[in-house]
Design a protein around this motif. Structure first.
Motif: not given
Length: 86
Positions: A38-61
């Motif tokens: 992330t670039i700023a702290e305010r993007h932390a929630s979106m960062q975790t959502q993106v990471a969870e979606r990538l992990k759900a697709e089988g990508i080691r994140t």
């Protein structure tokens, strides 16, 4: 005499593979395939959502939650290829 060195040959194979790639593995073999930054702290929630979606697709994140500049966040995984952030 029957000789079977399955584990020994497997260890040699991984040793040769690590030596060939010099520890910088291709994406399909790397311990961390993608790092979400992330670039700023305010993007932390979106960062975790993106990471969870990538992990759900089988990508080691990896997720970097450090409060650092983006340049540092980019350089760190490039210099430490096997570090995984949680």
């Amino acid at each position: 005499m029957i000789h079977r060195a399955l584990m020994g040959s497997l260890e040699r194979f991984f040793g040769i593979l690590i030596e060939h790639y010099a520890g910088v593995f291709p994406v399909w073999l790397a311990p961390t395939q993608a790092s979400v930054l992330t670039i700023a702290e305010r993007h932390a929630s979106m960062q975790t959502q993106v990471a969870e979606r990538l992990k759900a697709e089988g990508i080691r994140t990896g997720v970097n939650l450090d409060n650092e500049k983006i340049g540092h966040k980019i350089r760190e995984p490039l210099s430490e290829k096997s570090r995984i952030w949680l």
